[in-house]
Scaffold this active site. Structure first.
Site, PDB file in Angstrom:
ATOM      1  N   CYS A 270      -1.181   1.792  -2.086  1.00 47.75           N
ATOM      2  CA  CYS A 270      -2.442   1.357  -2.686  1.00 47.75           C
ATOM      3  C   CYS A 270      -2.382  -0.149  -2.981  1.00 47.75           C
ATOM      4  O   CYS A 270      -1.807  -0.917  -2.196  1.00 47.75           O
ATOM      5  CB  CYS A 270      -2.685   2.220  -3.934  1.00 47.75           C
ATOM      6  SG  CYS A 270      -4.367   2.283  -4.551  1.00 47.75           S
ATOM      7  N   THR A 271      -2.926  -0.592  -4.100  1.00 44.00           N
ATOM      8  CA  THR A 271      -2.927  -2.014  -4.413  1.00 44.00           C
ATOM      9  C   THR A 271      -1.558  -2.530  -4.849  1.00 44.00           C
ATOM     10  O   THR A 271      -1.421  -3.708  -5.199  1.00 44.00           O
ATOM     11  CB  THR A 271      -3.973  -2.340  -5.502  1.00 44.00           C
ATOM     12  OG1 THR A 271      -3.774  -1.455  -6.611  1.00 44.00           O
ATOM     13  CG2 THR A 271      -5.383  -2.156  -4.974  1.00 44.00           C
TER      14      THR A 271
END
Lengths: 230, 230
Positions: A104-105
């Site tokens: 993800c981020t």
């Protein structure tokens, strides 16, 4: 199947999207002959985005090296990027880790630590466009492998990511066995799990919700990157 | 889209397969206007199967009712079934909950609490055959819905389960939005996530590993069931 000992270190930080970490941690906890640590500044419970807290198993001071470094994402990534102790630890462990990874981020945190310059990388679809800020090339795939950087897409991509990493580290037979044990035969109820499948209206609705929850988050990240010399 | 307040209560117990809980908790934490609790005997950290601990948010004494009861599974289910306080709480909450749910071998805990008599239910593929012990009819599906019982298959099925439950509770548009936010567009690296896909040799290898890790587990469960009057 090799069974050399492995040290796995996950970064744990407040407001992590907990499934970014707990998904791959479930898979990687079955590598065999491996020690899995959740690493934070202190051993105090860390609040996640889902209304409960997870206990770190080690502090930055405890962990000076790892075979696999994994950084999850979430709305807490900005605060993680703003924190010198966090970024220093990620940069230090990432410099010598055999595998430098994220979900993800979390790839933005790797980027802020200078670990993705000149690398292809994945990210949550809604934040992927920020990767060039840190010299990384965004790739719209669920798992992106570029040399020893293995980066996953948003949240649930962490399971696909960790199974791919398991195959790289322990071989395909081991990874297939874990996939069976975790009964990973997914059946999404709706065809809506990517911006392309969900359609423009759904993407715009998502962006509106994020703009309410985290107003100005792209500009904030640009400011944080500038402060770190990007 | 209804936004009536909802109370979600997950049972948390030692040696839970943490993804059984953290997967659906990630999804259900996005129901909106919902309180999510991880409920255990005390507020002490609960060790999971993956080498780290999760903090309960409430005790059995704190939680006297819930709209959604969800019981995860794992190698700790036997100990949970053997524990009167745990089974009493599950039976009490399940008696009045709007949705009585489980993931993986959590359905055996629901069964032991008397909540699955005459119901179709899902379970981890390797333990599904134990459901009739508690009067439930095993179904080889990823998510099984029978009236207000919603039970998932093994581990990763918890994500599919929770998205289905989200659609039941908040409507399809809401569930589609969560699926997009969590980028649930799975891409298993191998076609090995079910016993049918993995093949006989892989299933036998799995059974051998379980026989080493938890020798005699079917007999133990039969003894526990007998002690509870099944």
């Amino acid at each position: 199947m090799t069974t050399e000992p492995l040290r796995i270190a996950f970064l744990l930080f407040p407001e992590v999207t907990q499934l970014d970490m707990t998904g791959p941690a479930q898979v990687l906890s079955r590598l065999g002959n491996a020690r899995l640590d959740l690493v934070a500044a202190t051993l105090e419970p860390v609040p996640t985005d889902a209304g409960f807290s997870i206990l770190p198993t080690a502090t930055f001071a405890d962990v000076s090296g790892a075979d696999i470094l994994c950084v999850p994402g979430g709305f807490g990534t900005h605060r993680a990027i703003a924190d010198d102790a966090t970024i220093d630890w990620v940069a230090r462990i990432g410099a010598d880790a055999r595998w430098v990874t994220s979900v993800c981020t979390g790839s933005l945190v790797l980027g802020a630590a200078g670990l993705l310059r000149g690398y292809k990388a994945g990210c949550h679809w809604a934040q992927r466009h920020m990767l060039p800020l840190f010299g990384a090339e965004p790739v719209a795939e669920r798992v992106v492998i570029d040399r020893n950087r293995v980066t996953g897409g948003g949240v649930t991509a962490g399971i696909d990511f960790a199974l791919r990493l398991t195959a790289l580290v322990r071989g395909e037979a081991h990874a297939r066995a874990v996939e069976l044990a975790l009964e990973y035969d997914p059946l999404p109820p709706f065809d809506a799990g990517s911006p392309e499948r969900a359609g423009v209206a759904a993407v715009e609705a998502y962006e509106r919700r994020v703009a309410q929850l985290a107003p100005g988050r792209d500009d904030q990240l640009r400011a944080l990157a500038a402060r770190r010399g990007f």
